[in-house]
Design an enzyme around this catalytic site. Structure first.
Site, PDB file in Angstrom:
ATOM      1  N   ASP A 220       0.931  -1.169   0.116  1.00  0.00           N
ATOM      2  CA  ASP A 220       0.045  -0.012   0.112  1.00  0.00           C
ATOM      3  C   ASP A 220       0.949   1.300  -0.028  1.00  0.00           C
ATOM      4  O   ASP A 220       2.211   1.201   0.284  1.00  0.00           O
ATOM      5  CB  ASP A 220      -0.860   0.083   1.330  1.00  0.00           C
ATOM      6  CG  ASP A 220      -2.234   0.972   1.060  1.00  0.00           C
ATOM      7  OD1 ASP A 220      -2.091   1.711   0.103  1.00  0.00           O
ATOM      8  OD2 ASP A 220      -3.096   0.788   1.748  1.00  0.00           O
TER       9      ASP A 220
HETATM   10  C1  BGC Z   1      -4.904   3.500  -0.188  1.00  0.00           C
HETATM   11  C2  BGC Z   1      -4.877   2.486  -1.190  1.00  0.00           C
HETATM   12  C3  BGC Z   1      -4.863   3.056  -2.629  1.00  0.00           C
HETATM   13  C4  BGC Z   1      -3.426   3.773  -2.584  1.00  0.00           C
HETATM   14  C5  BGC Z   1      -2.975   4.724  -3.683  1.00  0.00           C
HETATM   15  C6  BGC Z   1      -3.692   4.275  -0.014  1.00  0.00           C
HETATM   16  O1  BGC Z   1      -3.818   5.278   0.857  1.00  0.00           O
HETATM   17  O2  BGC Z   1      -4.987   2.672   1.236  1.00  0.00           O
HETATM   18  O3  BGC Z   1      -6.108   1.857  -1.217  1.00  0.00           O
HETATM   19  O4  BGC Z   1      -5.010   2.379  -3.585  1.00  0.00           O
HETATM   20  O5  BGC Z   1      -3.507   4.708  -1.488  1.00  0.00           O
HETATM   21  O6  BGC Z   1      -3.874   5.877  -3.999  1.00  0.00           O
END
Ligand code: BGC
Length: 668
Positions: A220
């Site tokens: 993530d």
């Molecule tokens: C989120 C993800 C997301 C990523 C990119 C993170 O903060 O938890 O779900 O895909 O950011 O935006």
């Protein structure tokens, strides 16, 4: 073309394991093609500049609405539709779907997830992935795993025992991985004290070796506290670019913390991923237009909307004076907030404008005051009661919104704002025929007003087609067929942990496997609306349950459903299994099969559902495997977890030598 790890320098290899910027991978000095990742569970969210503004696309229903369809075909259709936006905008991988379990209704991101039940969540996610990937666009199954609240999501450990992980938090991933997603995204949080990105047991032993995932594991965004420990745990790609990441990896290599073999293994995985993208590009054929994508959004929204109450058959709406009011009657909420919010430039018509031609003999009017629409104040409210008191029926559009349901923080209450609650209650004093349309991405505590209104339609967070779908259902042009994919508790006090959200170090998952209806049903607690519940304009009758034994743990169920009404409709039949007596705590019942069937007025259809070993098994910690105890199991067929309409019992008698001793009932 296959890319060769040996053609890359050490520097290029390390660059490939960390992002080039926020959304792209390194091209290893031009040796590799560009790869673009973008958010978008509910419509592509491609951010092209530093403004954090996404390009406009078709805003699709949120996963909470899609799950309420209980129709995996709708998840697939949503995936196919979003993939066309990806193709049009040169996006290679869509960072979706999220399959985290709705452990508490307060989780700020529940609208982005499918269910409190892993069986349903897994089935929907698998279909979504199939839909996206059928068009040559990759997916990222996220957030692996046990990321069940937003509070302190980056630091706080989800302290879950293995049986609970296996039975509740992992199965949706296990099922969805069968669709072969291009990537799996690890979560921010530690699990049982070890960060997801460093958790080799989860990433390698469980995800790769047991579940058979052979794609790329991506972090993530900023979920990697230590790059080389993540590599050791078989995490392939750290996102996004961070200026220190390269230096840290290089130092770790020079100090001998990671070997070149370990680096090469991960680089090979990234190269295979890029290769997969390149070789599937020929599948990228756009088959929809902006208009048909919108039609798909409406179609899915229609199937996901859930009729929660319909006293005196007030819906579908009849002729007469219909007055439409409430915060969302003109500008409805289309989705929850954060990285999942799609930007649409579709001009949504006011609900009354859409409703009028569908009920030509009615007179539909609406609140038009812009101030009152966005900020319902006392002045606006006074103005409206006159119209409310003189109308035959009043439709009130209320709900939460992206400021309440969003990534990055949890909700603090399940109630609507006081202004909205008061507005419903006051309106009900002036008019007995109140229909509430509820725009919310997760459970709402409706206790202050539910008894005062005649009907409630859960519109959910349903994308840019939301008002068309609401008008089609309110007018009766579409017969509602959604069912709740999460329990609506009476209040937050009825949930297992009310407000406890950990101590900053860890959150104890003390309720273990008793999540969602497994908790309410096992403790026999009253709920507002049970899991699997939803009304229709049709009525259905279940009969004739027959259970055919295929083997000791394989069964085929057949039963009949008759549409006993004068209108065509769809019913979601659910099969739950109950272990009658067990040596371990088992939930009162667990969903093990479901089927949505369209049944014409007066028609009867036969539904068939299969059960297998896993339908009866629990995860045994001492045995380190799924285990079925010999004995009786009840097979419960119903229209919700609380409305069992047919039941029967089967006896499982596996080889005694492979069973462990149980308490002998005769001696008790
Ligand atoms: C989120 C993800 C997301 C990523 C990119 C993170 O903060 O938890 O779900 O895909 O950011 O935006």
């Amino acid at each position: 073309m296959d890319y060769d790890v040996n053609s890359l320098t050490l520097e290029e290899k390390l660059q490939l394991l960390i992002g080039r910027n926020f959304w792209q991978l390194s091209t290893a000095n031009g040796k590799l093609p560009d790869v673009f990742l973008a958010d978008g569970p509910h419509g592509l969210r491609k951010v092209v500049d530093d403004s954090n503004c996404a390009i406009p696309v078709t805003a699709m229903p949120n996963f909470s609405t899609i799950a309420n369809t209980w129709n995996p075909e709708m998840a697939k259709l949503s995936g196919e539709t979003i993939a066309d936006d990806c193709i049009e905008n040169n996006v290679d991988v869509l960072l979706a779907p999220g399959v985290n379990i709705k452990r508490t209704p307060l989780c700020g991101r529940n609208f982005e997830y499918f269910s409190e039940d892993p069986y349903l969540a897994g089935a929907m996610a698998k279909s979504f992935i199939e839909g996206v990937q059928s068009k040559g666009v990759g997916t990222s199954l996220k957030h692996f795993c046990a990321n069940n609240s937003e509070y302190d999501r980056v630091y706080q450990s989800s302290d879950v025992d293995e049986r609970t992980l296996r039975e509740i938090y992992l199965p949706a991933f296990e099922t969805a991985v069968k669709a072969n997603p291009y990537t799996v995204m690890c979560s921010y949080n530690p699990i049982a004290g070890i960060y997801a990105s460093e958790n080799k047991w989860l990433l390698k032993d469980v995800l790769r070796d047991e579940f058979g995932f052979n794609g790329l594991i991506v972090s993530d965004w900023r979920a990697v506290p230590c790059g080389y420990k993540a590599i050791k745990a078989t995490l392939d790609l750290t996102m996004p670019y961070d200026k220190d990441a390269y230096k840290e990896l290089k130092e770790a290599y020079e100090k001998g913390f990671i070997t070149i073999e370990e680096i090469d293994e991960r680089v090979k995985s990234v190269l295979e991923f890029i290769n997969r993208i390149t070789s599937n590009k020929s599948k990228r054929v756009i088959t929809t237009t902006k208009e048909t994508r919108h039609d798909n959004a409406v179609k899915i929204a229609c199937e996901g909307m859930t009729l929660l109450k319909n006293e005196d058959g007030i819906l579908p709406l009849k002729n007469g004076n219909i007055y439409v009011d409430g915060k969302y009657c003109i500008n409805p909420v289309i989705g929850g907030g954060g990285s999942a919010l799609a930007t649409s430039d579709y001009k949504i018509e006011p609900l009354s404008t859409l409703l009028q031609p569908m009920i030509p003999n009615a007179n539909v009017t609406s609140r038009t005051c812009a101030v009152a629409v966005t900020n319902l104040n006392v002045v606006g409210a006074k103005y409206s009661y006159e119209k409310i008191s003189t109308a035959d029926t009043v439709v009130l559009c209320v709900g939460t919104g992206p400021e309440v349901e969003t990534e990055g923080r949890d909700r603090t209450t399940l109630r609507l704002s006081k202004v909205q609650e008061d507005f419903i209650i006051q309106s009900a004093r002036y008019n007995k025929n109140i229909v509430v349309v509820l725009y919310a991405g997760s459970a709402v505590d409706a206790s202050p007003w539910i008894d005062k209104v005649k009907a409630v339609l859960l519109a959910g967070f349903s994308g840019e087609g939301v008002q068309e779908a609401v008008s089609l259902i309110l007018s009766g042009k579409v017969n509602p067929s959604g069912k709740l994919s999460e329990t609506y508790p009476l209040s937050v006090c009825d949930t297992f942990n009310t407000r406890d959200c950990g101590n900053g170090m860890y959150e104890n998952y003390f309720e273990k496997v008793l999540v969602g209806y497994r908790y309410y049903d096992t403790l026999d607690k009253d709920v507002l609306f049970p899991f699997g519940y939803g009304l229709s304009y049709s009525t259905f009758e279940y009969s004739n349950l027959k259970i055919k034994k295929i083997s000791q743990t394989d069964y085929e169920l057949a039963f009949k459903i008759k549409n006993t009404s004068a209108v065509d409709g769809s019913e979601v039949a659910q099969v739950y299994v109950k272990d009658v007596m067990s040596m371990v705590l088992r939930p009162e019942k667990e969903l093990k099969g479901f089927c949505k069937v369209n049944i014409k007025a007066g028609e009867t259809k036969t539904v068939k559902i299969k059960l297998d070993y896993r339908s009866f098994a629990y995860y045994s910690i001492p045995l380190k495997k799924w285990y079925v105890e010999n004995g009786d199991f009840e097979i419960l067929v119903g229209s919700s977890s609380r409305n069992v309409l047919l039941k029967d019992k089967i006896k499982i008698e596996l080889d005694e030598a492979e069973q462990y001793s149980q308490i002998n009932m005769k001696t008790l």
